[in-house]
Design a protein around this motif. Structure first.
Motif, PDB file in Angstrom:
ATOM      1  N   ILE A 145     -75.030   5.160 -44.368  1.00  0.00           N
ATOM      2  CA  ILE A 145     -74.547   6.294 -43.588  1.00  0.00           C
ATOM      3  C   ILE A 145     -73.188   6.704 -44.133  1.00  0.00           C
ATOM      4  CG2 ILE A 145     -75.831   5.696 -41.499  1.00  0.00           C
ATOM      5  CD1 ILE A 145     -73.240   4.556 -40.339  1.00  0.00           C
ATOM      6  N   GLY A 146     -72.881   7.980 -44.060  1.00  0.00           N
ATOM      7  CA  GLY A 146     -71.609   8.462 -44.577  1.00  0.00           C
ATOM      8  C   GLY A 146     -71.444   9.943 -44.319  1.00  0.00           C
ATOM      9  N   ASN A 147     -70.225  10.432 -44.534  1.00  0.00           N
ATOM     10  CA  ASN A 147     -69.935  11.847 -44.295  1.00  0.00           C
ATOM     11  C   ASN A 147     -69.077  12.457 -45.393  1.00  0.00           C
ATOM     12  OD1 ASN A 147     -67.426  10.744 -43.861  1.00  0.00           O
ATOM     13  ND2 ASN A 147     -67.300  11.275 -41.693  1.00  0.00           N
ATOM     14  N   GLY A 148     -68.991  11.809 -46.548  1.00  0.00           N
ATOM     15  CA  GLY A 148     -68.153  12.299 -47.629  1.00  0.00           C
ATOM     16  C   GLY A 148     -66.784  11.667 -47.654  1.00  0.00           C
ATOM     17  N   GLN A 149     -66.397  11.000 -46.557  1.00  0.00           N
ATOM     18  CA  GLN A 149     -65.088  10.358 -46.478  1.00  0.00           C
ATOM     19  C   GLN A 149     -65.170   8.872 -46.151  1.00  0.00           C
ATOM     20  OE1 GLN A 149     -62.015  12.776 -44.382  1.00  0.00           O
ATOM     21  NE2 GLN A 149     -63.712  14.159 -43.950  1.00  0.00           N
ATOM     22  N   GLU A 186     -72.135  -6.748 -21.481  1.00  0.00           N
ATOM     23  CA  GLU A 186     -72.772  -6.638 -20.178  1.00  0.00           C
ATOM     24  C   GLU A 186     -73.842  -5.553 -20.252  1.00  0.00           C
ATOM     25  OE1 GLU A 186     -72.236  -8.604 -17.728  1.00  0.00           O
ATOM     26  OE2 GLU A 186     -70.387  -9.611 -18.407  1.00  0.00           O
ATOM     27  N   PRO A 187     -74.925  -5.699 -19.478  1.00  0.00           N
ATOM     28  CA  PRO A 187     -75.962  -4.659 -19.491  1.00  0.00           C
ATOM     29  C   PRO A 187     -75.402  -3.339 -18.973  1.00  0.00           C
ATOM     30  CG  PRO A 187     -76.329  -6.216 -17.695  1.00  0.00           C
ATOM     31  CD  PRO A 187     -75.244  -6.797 -18.548  1.00  0.00           C
ATOM     32  N   ASP A 188     -75.867  -2.249 -19.569  1.00  0.00           N
ATOM     33  CA  ASP A 188     -75.469  -0.886 -19.177  1.00  0.00           C
ATOM     34  C   ASP A 188     -73.993  -0.599 -19.415  1.00  0.00           C
ATOM     35  OD1 ASP A 188     -78.098  -0.390 -18.252  1.00  0.00           O
ATOM     36  OD2 ASP A 188     -77.613  -1.372 -16.345  1.00  0.00           O
ATOM     37  N   HIS A 189     -73.315  -1.451 -20.190  1.00  0.00           N
ATOM     38  CA  HIS A 189     -71.919  -1.206 -20.535  1.00  0.00           C
ATOM     39  C   HIS A 189     -71.744  -1.396 -22.052  1.00  0.00           C
ATOM     40  CE1 HIS A 189     -71.440  -1.825 -16.187  1.00  0.00           C
ATOM     41  NE2 HIS A 189     -70.330  -1.092 -16.320  1.00  0.00           N
ATOM     42  N   PRO A 190     -72.102  -0.397 -22.833  1.00  0.00           N
ATOM     43  CA  PRO A 190     -71.988  -0.544 -24.291  1.00  0.00           C
ATOM     44  C   PRO A 190     -70.537  -0.732 -24.720  1.00  0.00           C
ATOM     45  CG  PRO A 190     -72.410   1.740 -23.698  1.00  0.00           C
ATOM     46  CD  PRO A 190     -72.584   0.945 -22.446  1.00  0.00           C
ATOM     47  N   VAL A 191     -70.378  -1.450 -25.812  1.00  0.00           N
ATOM     48  CA  VAL A 191     -69.061  -1.727 -26.391  1.00  0.00           C
ATOM     49  C   VAL A 191     -69.076  -1.254 -27.843  1.00  0.00           C
ATOM     50  CG1 VAL A 191     -67.446  -3.539 -27.077  1.00  0.00           C
ATOM     51  CG2 VAL A 191     -68.630  -3.685 -24.872  1.00  0.00           C
ATOM     52  N   SER A 192     -67.969  -0.651 -28.281  1.00  0.00           N
ATOM     53  CA  SER A 192     -67.918  -0.116 -29.645  1.00  0.00           C
ATOM     54  C   SER A 192     -66.754  -0.692 -30.432  1.00  0.00           C
ATOM     55  CB  SER A 192     -67.785   1.414 -29.626  1.00  0.00           C
ATOM     56  OG  SER A 192     -68.935   2.017 -29.083  1.00  0.00           O
ATOM     57  N   LEU A 193     -67.012  -0.944 -31.705  1.00  0.00           N
ATOM     58  CA  LEU A 193     -65.965  -1.256 -32.669  1.00  0.00           C
ATOM     59  C   LEU A 193     -65.587   0.043 -33.370  1.00  0.00           C
ATOM     60  CD1 LEU A 193     -67.499  -4.473 -34.212  1.00  0.00           C
ATOM     61  CD2 LEU A 193     -65.408  -4.379 -32.861  1.00  0.00           C
ATOM     62  N   VAL A 194     -64.316   0.387 -33.322  1.00  0.00           N
ATOM     63  CA  VAL A 194     -63.807   1.602 -33.946  1.00  0.00           C
ATOM     64  C   VAL A 194     -63.139   1.217 -35.259  1.00  0.00           C
ATOM     65  CG1 VAL A 194     -62.239   3.552 -33.713  1.00  0.00           C
ATOM     66  CG2 VAL A 194     -63.445   2.672 -31.700  1.00  0.00           C
ATOM     67  N   SER A 195     -63.625   1.767 -36.367  1.00  0.00           N
ATOM     68  CA  SER A 195     -63.069   1.464 -37.687  1.00  0.00           C
ATOM     69  C   SER A 195     -62.534   2.748 -38.304  1.00  0.00           C
ATOM     70  CB  SER A 195     -64.141   0.856 -38.595  1.00  0.00           C
ATOM     71  OG  SER A 195     -64.621  -0.364 -38.061  1.00  0.00           O
ATOM     72  N   CYS A 196     -61.229   2.777 -38.578  1.00  0.00           N
ATOM     73  CA  CYS A 196     -60.574   3.961 -39.134  1.00  0.00           C
ATOM     74  C   CYS A 196     -60.000   3.618 -40.506  1.00  0.00           C
ATOM     75  CB  CYS A 196     -59.459   4.446 -38.214  1.00  0.00           C
ATOM     76  SG  CYS A 196     -60.038   4.927 -36.573  1.00  0.00           S
ATOM     77  N   LEU A 197     -60.232   4.486 -41.479  1.00  0.00           N
ATOM     78  CA  LEU A 197     -59.766   4.258 -42.842  1.00  0.00           C
ATOM     79  C   LEU A 197     -58.749   5.319 -43.222  1.00  0.00           C
ATOM     80  CD1 LEU A 197     -63.188   3.799 -42.830  1.00  0.00           C
ATOM     81  CD2 LEU A 197     -62.472   2.617 -44.897  1.00  0.00           C
ATOM     82  N   SER A 198     -57.713   4.895 -43.946  1.00  0.00           N
ATOM     83  CA  SER A 198     -56.665   5.826 -44.342  1.00  0.00           C
ATOM     84  C   SER A 198     -55.907   5.264 -45.529  1.00  0.00           C
ATOM     85  CB  SER A 198     -55.703   6.072 -43.174  1.00  0.00           C
ATOM     86  OG  SER A 198     -54.639   6.920 -43.568  1.00  0.00           O
ATOM     87  N   PHE A 207     -68.172   9.605 -37.794  1.00  0.00           N
ATOM     88  CA  PHE A 207     -67.738  10.881 -37.243  1.00  0.00           C
ATOM     89  C   PHE A 207     -68.191  12.027 -38.149  1.00  0.00           C
ATOM     90  CE2 PHE A 207     -64.001  10.129 -34.107  1.00  0.00           C
ATOM     91  CZ  PHE A 207     -64.817   9.310 -33.337  1.00  0.00           C
ATOM     92  N   VAL A 208     -68.214  13.212 -37.592  1.00  0.00           N
ATOM     93  CA  VAL A 208     -68.708  14.368 -38.332  1.00  0.00           C
ATOM     94  C   VAL A 208     -67.889  14.608 -39.593  1.00  0.00           C
ATOM     95  CG1 VAL A 208     -69.038  16.866 -38.251  1.00  0.00           C
ATOM     96  CG2 VAL A 208     -69.686  15.453 -36.290  1.00  0.00           C
ATOM     97  N   SER A 209     -66.568  14.504 -39.510  1.00  0.00           N
ATOM     98  CA  SER A 209     -65.766  14.856 -40.681  1.00  0.00           C
ATOM     99  C   SER A 209     -64.601  13.919 -40.958  1.00  0.00           C
ATOM    100  CB  SER A 209     -65.223  16.285 -40.530  1.00  0.00           C
ATOM    101  OG  SER A 209     -64.418  16.386 -39.368  1.00  0.00           O
ATOM    102  N   ASP A 210     -64.331  12.954 -40.111  1.00  0.00           N
ATOM    103  CA  ASP A 210     -63.185  12.066 -40.305  1.00  0.00           C
ATOM    104  C   ASP A 210     -63.623  10.726 -40.894  1.00  0.00           C
ATOM    105  OD1 ASP A 210     -61.380  13.918 -39.201  1.00  0.00           O
ATOM    106  OD2 ASP A 210     -61.976  13.311 -37.179  1.00  0.00           O
ATOM    107  N   SER A 211     -62.637   9.953 -41.377  1.00  0.00           N
ATOM    108  CA  SER A 211     -62.914   8.633 -41.958  1.00  0.00           C
ATOM    109  C   SER A 211     -63.010   7.595 -40.843  1.00  0.00           C
ATOM    110  CB  SER A 211     -61.815   8.258 -42.952  1.00  0.00           C
ATOM    111  OG  SER A 211     -61.764   9.179 -44.008  1.00  0.00           O
TER     112      SER A 211
END
Length: 700
Positions: free
Chosen positions: A15-19, A215-227, A106-110
């Motif tokens: 998966i990727g978006n150019g950045q 926990e069920p019904d409580h999704p958790v996300s890892l946010v990874s930002c590159l710069s 993301f649509v256009s960010d890293s």
């Protein structure tokens, strides 16, 4: 031919978006020193093989992001976007709970978002490792850049690879060059880059990863930002970690509603997976400069030759805007760096129109590769009649004809890096038929273009080259007894890929007629098992697609069998490997999967079979050659922009065809065939806004 087995080299998604670019789901580790090839070491399918960014010139920053429970998962299954999940994902089944790991960018960010959804309360660990190659500034082959080099950049000490900062992990990597040809033409030196990772839920963090409670019904996300800036990466991750997982995923790239073609078929249909998986892969590996990577982690560079697969996919979709972006990218590359086998995926400092002449002369310009760059531009101009762009590019296009070296026999050599060369025991062959085909296609197109641009002296020169090489090729490399083009004078046998080239690059009819017996030879002697070189039970990943294209153009019913074979060879994600070899009656892929070139070749040939769309802007004629596979109920395309700004949309069922047009000012001529349920229907007439027909009658 049996269905392709679920082997380690055939899995995984990109998966990727150019950045930002993510390779995941492989189920095996990649080599962690030197060239990043796949190993035989199994690992979790939740493991990420590479995280690249903030642009595609920067190589891997971290391995892993592996999701581990206290007890090993009983099953892991990677999947494509479907009705239940809009993202590429891995489903982890355990005794206590199942966890779905969803990946999006993301649509256009890293920014990359990895979201975990659990069916029950469960403690998990997210294990992450730094890439040990990030310590030194390295050449392509893994050797260090010496400090006295003008391209030298400071190294990163191992204790700086990853650091804990509040609730974040911050990875740092030294700049690494990826180009294959070390040349003074390359003035780009990468900068250190940073990856900041933070969770949007309470966690325990240490240098090896995160511990968290699901926990069920409580999704958790890892946010990874590159710069390229540490503070910017950290601040972005901290800000985004305040958002819910649903909100983060709403910002992620989704193309399911805007695919080129929507099949009326089961989602599990192999042909559906090829079309959807390849379109997603092309989107992922296309860098911000418009050019595509040859592979996401083994060959993360813009190879001229490999680009033709992606270009041809866009061509079959009549996607002239992406075709032009590819033309622009490689003309820019050539004008700044000369002809190279591959380029770093950077955006050159100036466009080709602003670069001074003459160009940098290189070894790679002597054969094959200049013809591919011209092929991009000539095919784009043929579809659009964009003569302003052609005139701007003309000095480069002219150079690309004249820089190639003809032998004393008036033929061209091979470059030595053609895909089938590596599995066929060939070297850098002199008097190589493949390079000659490309050159002839080049000269034919350049003769016509020069005439349109009133470059009459050049037109005469190109026509003379065309006649010279044509005569020499038929005289010296055409086997009259066997009725086929041999590899070269020193290699009198044949290669399937070469025999199929006149159809693959759409040479003019005399060459196709001369090459038809070669297609018949491939169909009879190099199928099931598929063979690139005679008597060898292995083939390149694009060879079956090249055969399908030729059979479509010849309207040969055998196309349906080859189409079925492509479905059997494809990975569970609809993607293809570089090579295939017969093992236990099955064509097994090797030398890396998730290949954009081979996958795009397969998808472009399928679209050619399904719709067969061609547009002649001079005569304003739209040609269709429509086939519906036996397992499908039909298909529909998205709105397709034509050369004149109007848009068309095709909708086909087993019994009815509708072609709709909008934004139209002038009519089109419609031509072609619809291979309908009850037989073949001829499509011919004038069209303004809509054309309909059924399998029993025509309606305008």
């Amino acid at each position: 031919m049996q269905k392709n087995r679920d082997t380690k080299l055939e899995n995984g998604y990109v998966i990727g978006n150019g950045q930002v670019l993510i390779t995941a789901g492989l189920g095996v580790e990649i080599q962690r020193h030197g060239k990043p090839v796949l190993t035989d070491h199994p690992c979790s399918k939740t493991a990420v093989a590479a995280v690249s960014g903030p642009d595609y010139v920067c190589n891997n920053l971290a391995f892993g992001f592996t999701i581990e429970a206290q007890e090993p998962w009983t099953e892991e299954r990677a999947g494509m976007p479907d009705a239940e999940c809009a993202f590429y994902h891995v489903l982890c089944q355990g005794r206590e709970a199942s966890v779905r790991v969803e990946d999006g960018v993301f649509v256009s960010d890293s920014v990359w978002i990895r979201t975990l959804r659990s069916t029950a309360a469960l403690a998990v660990r997210v294990r992450i490792e730094a890439d040990p190659r990030n310590g030194e500034f390295l050449w392509w082959d893994g050797t260090p850049v010496e400090p006295e080099s003008e391209l030298y950049a400071p190294s990163v000490e191992p204790d700086q690879f990853v650091q804990v900062q509040d609730e974040q992990l911050i990875f740092q990597g030294a700049p690494r060059r990826l180009f294959q040809d070390i040349s003074n033409a390359y003035c780009y030196a990468g900068k250190p880059r940073y990856l900041a990772v933070q969770c949007n839920a309470p966690v325990c963090v240490d240098p090896t990863g995160f511990r968290l409670q699901l926990e069920p019904d409580h999704p958790v996300s890892l946010v990874s930002c590159l710069s390229l800036n540490r503070e910017a990466a950290s601040a972005s991750a901290a800000q985004l970690a305040k958002l819910s997982s649903d909100e983060l995923q709403r910002r992620c790239l989704r193309k399911q509603q805007d695919r080129f073609l929507t099949p009326r078929a089961l989602p599990s249909d192999p042909l559906v997976k090829i079309l959807q998986g390849t379109e997603d892969l092309i989107q992922a590996v296309t860098a911000a400069n418009g050019a595509g990577l040859a592979q996401s982690f083994i060959y993360p560079m813009n190879y001229i030759r490999d680009q033709y697969g992606i270009f041809r996919f866009h061509q079959q979709c009549l996607n002239h805007s992406e075709m032009k972006r590819i033309c622009q990218a490689y003309l820019d590359f050539e004008s700044q760096f000369g002809i190279q086998n591959a380029y770093d995926p950077i955006t050159p400092q100036r466009s080709f129109a602003q670069q001074p002449f003459p160009l940098i002369s290189t070894e790679w310009e002597k054969t094959e590769l200049p013809s591919y760059i011209n092929l991009f531009v000539l095919d784009y101009v043929q579809l659009t009649q964009d003569l302003d762009f052609a005139a701007e590019a003309y000095p480069l296009l002219r150079y690309n004809v004249l820089c190639q070296s003809l032998s004393e026999a008036s033929l061209l050599s091979g470059s030595g890096d053609e895909t089938y060369v590596h599995i066929s025991g060939l070297g850098k062959e002199a008097d190589f038929t493949d390079s000659c085909f490309l050159y002839l296609k080049n000269c034919q197109g350049m003769t016509e273009l020069a005439e349109k641009l009133n470059q009459n002296a050049d037109a005469a020169l190109f026509e003379q080259r065309l006649a010279q090489v044509s005569e020499a090729l038929v005289k010296q490399n055409y086997c009259q007894e066997g009725q086929y083009f041999q590899i070269s004078q020193s290699q009198p046998d044949w290669i399937s890929d070469v025999l199929l080239m006149p159809y693959w690059i759409n040479m003019n009819e005399p060459w196709k007629r001369l090459g038809r017996s070669g297609v018949e030879r491939v169909k009879k002697e190099a199928v099931r098992p598929y063979r690139s070189r005679n008597r060898e039970d292995r083939c390149t990943g694009m060879m079956p697609a090249m055969l399908l294209s030729a059979l479509c153009q010849l309207k040969d019913p055998a196309m349906l069998e080859v189409c079925d074979d492509l479905g059997k060879m494809a990975s569970p994600f609809g993607l293809f490997c570089e090579y295939y070899q017969l093992q236990e009656k099955t064509m097994i892929g090797y030398s890396g999967g998730q290949r954009p070139w081979e996958s795009a070749c397969a998808a472009s040939a399928l679209i050619e079979m399904l719709a067969g769309m061609k547009m002649n802007p001079i005569t304003r004629t739209l040609t269709l050659n429509i086939h519906v596979p036996p397992s499908w109920q039909g298909f529909a395309t998205r709105w397709i922009e034509l050369f004149d700004g109007s848009e068309i949309k095709l909708d086909v069922t087993l019994h009815h065809l509708t072609l709709t047009r909008r934004k139209a000012e002038k009519s089109l001529q419609l031509n072609g065939c619809w291979h309908a349920f009850q037989g073949v229907k001829t499509l011919r007439g004038e069209m303004m806004n809509q054309w309909e027909c059924s399998d029993s009658e025509f309606m305008k």
